[in-house]
Design a protein around this motif. Structure first.
Motif, mmCIF file in Angstrom:
data_model
loop_
_atom_site.group_PDB
_atom_site.id
_atom_site.type_symbol
_atom_site.label_atom_id
_atom_site.label_comp_id
_atom_site.label_asym_id
_atom_site.label_seq_id
_atom_site.Cartn_x
_atom_site.Cartn_y
_atom_site.Cartn_z
ATOM 1 N N UNK A 49 83.934 134.214 56.501
ATOM 2 C CA UNK A 49 83.984 133.253 55.411
ATOM 3 C C UNK A 49 82.781 132.327 55.477
ATOM 4 N N UNK A 50 82.469 131.711 54.349
ATOM 5 C CA UNK A 50 81.323 130.822 54.242
ATOM 6 C C UNK A 50 81.438 129.656 55.208
ATOM 7 N N UNK A 51 80.367 129.406 55.931
ATOM 8 C CA UNK A 51 80.352 128.303 56.894
ATOM 9 C C UNK A 51 80.040 126.995 56.168
ATOM 10 N N UNK A 52 80.933 126.607 55.271
ATOM 11 C CA UNK A 52 80.771 125.402 54.460
ATOM 12 C C UNK A 52 82.140 125.045 53.889
ATOM 13 N N UNK A 53 82.211 123.916 53.198
ATOM 14 C CA UNK A 53 83.459 123.586 52.522
ATOM 15 C C UNK A 53 83.732 124.634 51.447
ATOM 16 N N UNK A 54 85.000 124.971 51.170
ATOM 17 C CA UNK A 54 85.306 126.055 50.228
ATOM 18 C C UNK A 54 85.423 125.584 48.777
ATOM 19 N N UNK A 55 84.614 124.612 48.362
ATOM 20 C CA UNK A 55 84.622 124.128 46.979
ATOM 21 C C UNK A 55 83.234 123.607 46.656
ATOM 22 N N UNK A 56 82.976 123.348 45.379
ATOM 23 C CA UNK A 56 81.679 122.798 44.987
ATOM 24 C C UNK A 56 81.796 122.153 43.611
ATOM 25 N N UNK A 57 80.805 121.311 43.273
ATOM 26 C CA UNK A 57 80.754 120.707 41.940
ATOM 27 C C UNK A 57 79.341 120.202 41.704
ATOM 28 N N UNK A 58 79.072 119.891 40.458
ATOM 29 C CA UNK A 58 77.785 119.319 40.058
ATOM 30 C C UNK A 58 78.022 117.936 39.474
ATOM 31 N N UNK A 59 77.110 117.013 39.764
ATOM 32 C CA UNK A 59 77.072 115.720 39.096
ATOM 33 C C UNK A 59 75.687 115.601 38.484
ATOM 34 N N UNK A 60 75.613 115.787 37.176
ATOM 35 C CA UNK A 60 74.308 115.910 36.547
ATOM 36 C C UNK A 60 73.612 117.153 37.069
ATOM 37 N N UNK A 61 72.400 116.969 37.607
ATOM 38 C CA UNK A 61 71.653 118.096 38.182
ATOM 39 C C UNK A 61 71.830 118.200 39.689
ATOM 40 N N UNK A 62 72.638 117.350 40.257
ATOM 41 C CA UNK A 62 72.785 117.308 41.712
ATOM 42 C C UNK A 62 74.025 118.099 42.134
ATOM 43 N N UNK A 63 73.831 119.050 43.029
ATOM 44 C CA UNK A 63 74.919 119.883 43.517
ATOM 45 C C UNK A 63 75.551 119.256 44.751
ATOM 46 N N UNK A 64 76.843 119.383 44.849
ATOM 47 C CA UNK A 64 77.526 118.905 46.050
ATOM 48 C C UNK A 64 77.031 119.638 47.291
ATOM 49 N N UNK A 65 76.527 120.850 47.130
ATOM 50 C CA UNK A 65 76.012 121.602 48.279
ATOM 51 C C UNK A 65 74.807 120.903 48.911
ATOM 52 N N UNK A 66 74.131 120.037 48.139
ATOM 53 C CA UNK A 66 72.943 119.362 48.650
ATOM 54 C C UNK A 66 73.271 118.200 49.578
ATOM 55 N N UNK A 67 74.475 117.652 49.459
ATOM 56 C CA UNK A 67 74.758 116.441 50.235
ATOM 57 C C UNK A 67 76.098 116.451 50.944
ATOM 58 N N UNK A 68 77.049 117.286 50.502
ATOM 59 C CA UNK A 68 78.382 117.237 51.068
ATOM 60 C C UNK A 68 78.456 118.208 52.245
ATOM 61 N N UNK A 69 78.254 117.674 53.440
ATOM 62 C CA UNK A 69 78.206 118.485 54.651
ATOM 63 C C UNK A 69 79.389 118.140 55.567
ATOM 64 N N UNK A 70 79.910 119.159 56.206
ATOM 65 C CA UNK A 70 81.084 118.938 57.048
ATOM 66 C C UNK A 70 80.809 117.971 58.192
#
Length: 723
Positions: free
Chosen positions: A59-80
């Motif tokens: 499984x992906x070594x990250x949180x199992x969800x994501x979202x965008x706020x404007x052009x900013x992805x949660x993947x860019x800042x939301x780290x475990x």
């Protein structure tokens, strides 16, 4: 004195169209979790909650969800490793923990509430986003409550198992498995369920009243089992609105899995928060049947109403029509008592409300549909309110079920005139301008509207000692929601409505301890995790509303829904004495009476027969809360058999249910009884013949034969360990 017999043992093995999935090993369908299943899921939870090492090969070594706020992805800042984690305490086998993050750039706070379980290799979570800034946030979009990659365990191509929803069709709840490849040569495939794909699917069937129905379980149940060779994942969703789910297999065994609210693209006001659908993940190994039984057990333990510390039982109901005058109800209740029927619950359906003076004798006549929303007891049909009926039922020790359709109101009933601001129109605009007879949607996202509804309905329930609140919902709400969204607030009307529905049900149950909710919605179109944890579906499909139903299709409905939802019921729609027909609707509960809305026919033979069916349903009921062992496919062919067993592992007792259809040329079906212990002795009772015999486990486990010497025959056989 029972004796050892070989009557159930025949040498021939009958195969009826194969099984819905393989049954290769003895005992593999049992719902008991294994240590190896816990090992993977505990490692995954440790990774999420305690920064443990992930199993990145699976499984992906990250949180199992994501979202965008404007052009900013949660993947860019939301780290475990940046999460603030609050581990909860274990209570009754459940631990609730919270993970939170804050993004300085967008002022978005993300909070995840995660529940994990001591007794199941599973976890559930909900994601909440809040604008912690002083100005409107950027647009929240592509909010995927589930968004991760799942990798196969070996070179086997994945298989997606799912069930169709409840749409009054022949194939409601049909359990199907699909290879995740396009052909022998093209090994990638994408399966997406959303409003567009569901509408195309429905139109291709050409068998539905609605080409588009976005109620959460109208087209597909929001439960999926994704097999990857020797193991797999069950994914389930809780969202009473429009959802999407996607399984995108790349062809090499790796699959991107995502799900969430389909329609959401909104700014958040300062301090405002939104939530995701509830997501459940369960890991399993071995056979699909084992996975389904483990899920059934999990649902009963954690997503089903509880009563006295155990899963609440589905009642055996006597149904009646609300437009029937009080005197007739009192006569029927007296008849039930005098004739010693063992019903749990007396069911009053639509037609008891409004101010109409004309008769409302049945579902096809009268004003029951045009006065929805006027929740005043009809003074013509019930001049002394419903209290005399409630008193008679209390004296008879029967529970009282009453029908409502609280979210729909017909323009012109008092609340729509007095508070048009509480209501939504399908095309948008002011509800005060609605035409006569127009259906309006009560906006449960409006706190004032919800407070009024909770008090109004709660008062009726309390005053009349109503123990079962029946919530119907005969409209597709999405066009109403969508028409009232602002351009920069897409999905927010739905968001607040869904939250409001859950709150409304919770507030009713808090005010009335022990209140049970019957989740109808045109028959089974609101079956999702959040509603199922608060309610039981007593009318799983509207297919059974009319006498011209096909008996074998009701059998297949029971078979299909059993893979996912243990507690459910329907009516066989009895028009004559017919064991085979009545047993087709056997489930964890039943709606049993001898004509459409429950007036028992007076002839002694019919009375005796209905009493026997009620007693039969009550005896069978506990077994439907056990493990499910299918012996055939969930077909409705008139030249085949349909058969299965429900098994209570703690009692070491099971119920075999079998139907030989009218054109089946085969008189005996030999099956494998997986749970049987070869070293023990079992009592075998044929309900129809009354014969009870004993047999050694080793003699019946691998070849137990069910005989039906004449076509169109049903068989009920109890198998219980001898103590």
């Amino acid at each position: 004195m029972p004796k050892l017999l070989s009557v159930f043992m025949l040498s021939a093995i009958l195969l009826v169209g194969g099984a819905a999935y393989s049954q290769d090993a003895i005992g593999t369908f049992a719902g008991t979790p294994t240590d190896s299943e816990f090992a993977l899921i505990n490692g995954w939870k440790a990774f999420l909650l305690e920064q443990g090492a992930p199993d990145a090969s699976r499984y992906t070594a990250d949180v199992p969800f994501s979202f965008m706020c404007g052009d900013r992805s949660s993947r860019d800042w939301l780290k475990l490793d940046d999460a603030q984690v609050t581990l909860g305490d274990w209570q009754d086998g459940v631990r609730r923990s919270v993970l939170s993050w804050r993004d300085e750039q967008t002022s978005i706070v993300c909070e995840v509430t995660l529940e994990d379980y001591q007794n199941y290799p599973a976890f559930q979570y909900t994601v909440r986003l809040r604008n912690d800034g002083s100005e409107n946030s950027g647009r929240i979009h592509d909010f995927k409550a589930l968004d991760f990659r799942w990798n196969r365990a070996d070179t086997t191509l994945p298989v997606l198992y799912r069930s169709q929803g409840s749409d009054s069709r022949n194939d409601d709840f049909m359990f199907v498995g699909e290879d995740m490849r396009k052909s022998m040569w093209v090994h990638h495939r994408n399966v997406r369920m959303d409003s567009a794909n569901n509408a195309a699917f429905r139109k291709a069937l050409n068998s539905s009243l609605f080409d588009s129905d976005d109620r959460p379980s109208a087209t597909w149940l929001p439960f999926f089992n994704y097999r990857t060779g020797p193991d797999g994942l069950i994914v389930a969703l809780g969202w009473n609105g429009g959802w999407f789910a996607e399984f995108n297999h790349h062809g090499n065994g790796d699959t991107d899995i995502s799900a969430g609210q389909e329609r959401l693209n909104t700014v958040l006001y300062p301090g405002e928060a939104i939530r995701s659908p509830l997501v459940m993940l369960m890991y399993w190994q071995g056979e699909v049947g084992h996975a389904q039984n483990m899920f059934r057990r999990f649902m009963l333990a954690h997503n089903h109403p509880q009563e006295d510390g155990a899963p609440a039982l589905t009642p055996i109901c006597r149904n009646s029509w609300g437009g029937t005058p009080t005197a007739e109800h009192l006569r029927a209740i007296k008849e039930i008592v005098d004739m010693e029927f063992d019903y749990d619950c007396y069911w009053i359906d639509a037609g008891w409300y409004g101010q109409g003076k004309d008769p409302c004798p049945n579902v096809f006549q009268g004003d029951w549909g045009s006065t929805v929303g006027d929740w005043r007891v009809n003074p013509t049909r019930h001049p002394d309110t419903l209290k005399p009926i409630a008193d008679a039922l209390a004296e008879a020790n029967m529970k009282f079920l009453l029908w409502f359709e609280t979210e729909r109101a017909v323009a012109g009933v008092p609340s729509t005139v007095e508070h048009p601001e509480w209501y939504l129109r399908q095309g948008g605009g002011d509800a005060s301008q609605a035409g006569a007879g127009e259906s309006l949607l009560l906006n449960l996202g409006d706190p004032d509207a919800r407070e009024w509804l909770t008090k109004t309905i709660g008062d009726i329930l309390v005053e009349n000692n109503i123990t079962w609140y029946r919530e119907d919902f005969n409209m597709v709400p999405n066009p109403y929601w969508n028409a009232h969204d602002a351009e920069d607030r897409i999905g927010m009307t739905e968001m607040r409505f869904v939250e409001g529905l859950y709150q409304f049900w919770d507030d009713l149950r808090a005010r009335i301890p022990g209140l049970m909710i019957d989740n109808c919605a045109s028959g089974g179109r609101r079956l999702e995790l959040e509603t199922l944890k608060r309610s039981i579906v007593l009318w799983r499909t509207d297919y059974n509303c009319f006498p011209y139903l096909t008996t074998e299709i009701t059998q297949s409905h029971t078979f299909g829904i059993a893979h996912w939802i243990p507690a459910n019921s329907t009516s066989p729609f009895i028009t004559k004495i017919d064991d085979y027909h009545c047993r087709s609707a056997l489930s964890s509960g039943a709606v049993l009476s001898s004509d459409e809305f429950g007036q028992t026919k007076a002839d002694p033979e019919t009375v005796s027969w209905v009493k026997e069916r009620v007693a039969e349903a009550k005896r069978a009921r506990p077994y439907f809360y056990g493990d499910f062992y299918p012996f055939t496919q969930g077909n409705w062919s008139d030249d085949a058999w349909l058969a299965y067993m429900m098994w209570l592992p703690e009692e070491e007792s099971g119920l075999v249910v079998a139907f030989r259809r009218a054109k089946s040329p085969v008189a005996a079906l030999t099956v494998e009884l997986q749970p049987i212990d070869p070293e023990k002795t079992y009592m075998i009772e044929d309900v129809d013949s009354g014969e009870i015999v004993t047999a050694l486990g080793k003699d019946i486990r691998d070849g137990f034969t069910i005989r039906a010497d004449t076509p169109r025959t049903s068989k009920l056989i109890y198998i219980t360990v001898a103590r």
